[in-house]
Design a protein around this motif. Structure first.
Motif, PDB file in Angstrom:
ATOM      1  N   PHE A  53       0.845  -1.110   0.149  1.00  0.00           N
ATOM      2  CA  PHE A  53      -0.127   0.170   0.021  1.00  0.00           C
ATOM      3  C   PHE A  53       1.048   1.071  -0.207  1.00  0.00           C
ATOM      4  O   PHE A  53       1.999   1.317   0.441  1.00  0.00           O
ATOM      5  CB  PHE A  53      -0.896  -0.142   1.355  1.00  0.00           C
ATOM      6  N   SER A  54       0.350   2.271  -0.658  1.00  0.00           N
ATOM      7  CA  SER A  54       1.312   3.621  -0.553  1.00  0.00           C
ATOM      8  C   SER A  54       0.482   4.744  -0.698  1.00  0.00           C
ATOM      9  O   SER A  54      -0.542   4.509  -1.233  1.00  0.00           O
ATOM     10  CB  SER A  54       2.242   3.457  -1.790  1.00  0.00           C
ATOM     11  N   SER A  55       0.958   6.037  -0.446  1.00  0.00           N
ATOM     12  CA  SER A  55       0.328   7.136  -0.494  1.00  0.00           C
ATOM     13  C   SER A  55       1.347   8.108  -0.414  1.00  0.00           C
ATOM     14  O   SER A  55       2.326   8.105   0.364  1.00  0.00           O
ATOM     15  CB  SER A  55      -0.590   7.423   0.777  1.00  0.00           C
ATOM     16  N   LEU A  56       1.323   9.223  -1.216  1.00  0.00           N
ATOM     17  CA  LEU A  56       2.294  10.585  -1.291  1.00  0.00           C
ATOM     18  C   LEU A  56       1.741  10.884   0.222  1.00  0.00           C
ATOM     19  O   LEU A  56       0.906  11.063   0.625  1.00  0.00           O
ATOM     20  CB  LEU A  56       1.663  11.463  -2.418  1.00  0.00           C
ATOM     21  N   TYR A 105       7.542  -0.836   6.690  1.00  0.00           N
ATOM     22  CA  TYR A 105       7.012   0.501   5.995  1.00  0.00           C
ATOM     23  C   TYR A 105       8.363   1.248   5.440  1.00  0.00           C
ATOM     24  O   TYR A 105       9.473   1.055   6.132  1.00  0.00           O
ATOM     25  CB  TYR A 105       6.311   1.261   6.868  1.00  0.00           C
ATOM     26  N   LYS A 106       8.234   1.848   4.396  1.00  0.00           N
ATOM     27  CA  LYS A 106       9.303   2.620   3.744  1.00  0.00           C
ATOM     28  C   LYS A 106       8.644   4.054   3.365  1.00  0.00           C
ATOM     29  O   LYS A 106       7.730   4.247   2.993  1.00  0.00           O
ATOM     30  CB  LYS A 106       9.780   1.926   2.407  1.00  0.00           C
ATOM     31  N   VAL A 107       9.783   4.969   3.578  1.00  0.00           N
ATOM     32  CA  VAL A 107       9.530   6.299   2.959  1.00  0.00           C
ATOM     33  C   VAL A 107      10.479   6.772   2.078  1.00  0.00           C
ATOM     34  O   VAL A 107      11.663   6.441   1.996  1.00  0.00           O
ATOM     35  CB  VAL A 107       9.644   7.304   4.081  1.00  0.00           C
ATOM     36  N   VAL A 108      10.217   6.923   0.794  1.00  0.00           N
ATOM     37  CA  VAL A 108      10.900   7.046  -0.422  1.00  0.00           C
ATOM     38  C   VAL A 108      10.861   8.567  -0.855  1.00  0.00           C
ATOM     39  O   VAL A 108       9.680   9.064  -1.053  1.00  0.00           O
ATOM     40  CB  VAL A 108      10.525   6.156  -1.565  1.00  0.00           C
ATOM     41  N   PHE A 156       6.860   9.384  -0.816  1.00  0.00           N
ATOM     42  CA  PHE A 156       5.486   8.678  -0.358  1.00  0.00           C
ATOM     43  C   PHE A 156       6.064   7.505   0.563  1.00  0.00           C
ATOM     44  O   PHE A 156       7.129   7.358   0.799  1.00  0.00           O
ATOM     45  CB  PHE A 156       5.157   7.980  -1.682  1.00  0.00           C
ATOM     46  N   ILE A 157       5.042   7.247   1.357  1.00  0.00           N
ATOM     47  CA  ILE A 157       5.093   6.233   2.411  1.00  0.00           C
ATOM     48  C   ILE A 157       4.263   4.933   1.845  1.00  0.00           C
ATOM     49  O   ILE A 157       3.267   4.898   1.156  1.00  0.00           O
ATOM     50  CB  ILE A 157       4.544   6.766   3.639  1.00  0.00           C
TER      51      ILE A 157
END
Length: 308
Positions: free
Chosen positions: A249-252, A274-277, A288-289
Motif C-alpha cells: 500500500f502507498s500514499s504521497l 514500511y518505507k518512506v521514499v 511517499f510512504i
C-alpha cells in the motif's frame, strides 16, 4: 548549501521539456510557448490552457495518448512528478522481486482517487504494462476517465467509490489481489485552507487575481476533513482488512511533519514493514510512504503469481 536534486533516472522528463519534439507532436502547443529571460522556450504556467496543452503534448509524445482532456476546474497535474511516483513504485516492487522490475498486465495497481485526468494509470501502463484499476468518489471524474480510456482504446478498470468514508471497501472485491496501491490524497483540511493555499501559490507566481481556487481541483481533490494526515491515517487503518489482498500500500505525503504520526499508526496496524521514499524535482522535495503486511520471505512469491 542545498544541492539541486533530480527526477528519477528512468523519468523521461529528467532533462526538462523538449519543446521542439513536443510541438512537432502537438502543433497547437506552439501558440502557448514563449522565451524566458535566459532565452529558453517555456510556457506561462499561470495559464491553465497552456498547462493543459502541455500535458496533452507530454502524454501524446511520451506515453502514446492520442486523446486527453479534463472537464473545466478539475485538477491538471504536473506530469514529471506523477511519473516519478510510478518509477519509484516500480523500484519498490523490484525490491520484492530480486531487484527485477515486474512488468506486464499480470501486475495489478490500484489508483485511489484517480481523478478526471487518469494520469497515473496512463503513465504506468505505458512504462511498465501494468494493469490499473482507477477509483474515485466523483462520478464526473469517472466519466472523464472512462472517455479517455475509450478514446485511446485502453484497458483500464474504473470503479466509483459510492461511500466517501471508505477507501478500499467497496472497490477491492473479494477475488482481487493487487501488487501496489497509490494515492495523491487531499492536502487541505477545509475549503478555507485550500483557498488560502491557492492564494499563496498565485502570489508566489506574481499573479494578482487570487480568486480562482486552482488551475483545477474539485473539493474532493483538494481537501477533506482532517486533511492529509487524517486521510492517510484512515487509509492505513482500513488497509488492515485487506492485508492479504495487496503486497504494498502507498500514499504521497506532502508534509514531512506528518511522518512521525503515521509511523505510530503503522505500528498500531502491525505492518510487517514500511518505507518512506524521497522524490525530488529541482529544489522541491516530495515523498511517499509504503507499507506491507506480507512477510519478506513471501513477497517474491506474491509478485510472481501466487495470490494474483
Amino acid at each position: 548549501m542545498a544541492t539541486e536534486t533530480k527526477l528519477h533516472p528512468r523519468n523521461q522528463h529528467k532533462d526538462g521539456y523538449d519543446f521542439v519534439r513536443l510541438v512537432a507532436q502537438l502543433p497547437e502547443l506552439e501558440a502557448f510557448t514563449t522565451l524566458n529571460p535566459a532565452g529558453r522556450t517555456t510556457i506561462n504556467f499561470q495559464d491553465d490552457r497552456a498547462v493543459r496543452t502541455l500535458n496533452r503534448a507530454l502524454l501524446k509524445t511520451y506515453y502514446g495518448i492520442d486523446y486527453w482532456d479534463i472537464p473545466d476546474n478539475y485538477l491538471c497535474p504536473p506530469i514529471p512528478g506523477r511519473a516519478d511516483y510510478i518509477h519509484y513504485l516500480a523500484d519498490l516492487l523490484a525490491s520484492s522481486n530480486n531487484q527485477e522490475i515486474p512488468r506486464g498486465r499480470d501486475i495489478k495497481a490500484l489508483d485511489i482517487g484517480t481523478g478526471a485526468n487518469l494520469v497515473y494509470p496512463l503513465i504506468g501502463q505505458s512504462e511498465y504494462g501494468w494493469h490499473f484499476t482507477g477509483v474515485d468518489i466523483d462520478p464526473v471524474a469517472i466519466k472523464s476517465a472512462r472517455h479517455i480510456c475509450e478514446a485511446n482504446k485502453l484497458k483500464i478498470t474504473l470503479r466509483q467509490q459510492k461511500i466517501p468514508k471508505n477507501i478500499f471497501k467497496g472497490v477491492i472485491e473479494p477475488g482481487d489481489a493487487f501488487h501496489v496501491t497509490l494515492c495523491n490524497p487531499p492536502f487541505h483540511s477545509s475549503i478555507e485552507q485550500a483557498r488560502k493555499g491557492t492564494e499563496r501559490k498565485w502570489r508566489n507566481l506574481g499573479k494578482d487575481d487570487t480568486s480562482k481556487l486552482n488551475f483545477g481541483g474539485q473539493n474532493a481533490e483538494l481537501w477533506c476533513p482532517g486533511g492529509e494526515i487524517k486521510f492517510i491515517a484512515s487509509m492505513i487503518e482500513q488497509s488492515v482488512a485487506f492485508a492479504d489482498q495487496c503486497l504494498w500500500f502507498s500514499s504521497l505525503v506532502s508534509k514531512k511533519d506528518n511522518l512521525q504520526t503515521l509511523y505510530r499508526i503503522l505500528g498500531k496496524a502491525k505492518v510487517k514493514e514500511y518505507k518512506v521514499v524521497e522524490m525530488a524535482q529541482g529544489q522541491k522535495t516530495s515523498r511517499f510512504i509504503a507499507w506491507t503486511f506480507i512477510k519478506e520471505s513471501q513477497r517474491s512469491i506474491y509478485v510472481n503469481g501466487i495470490n494474483r
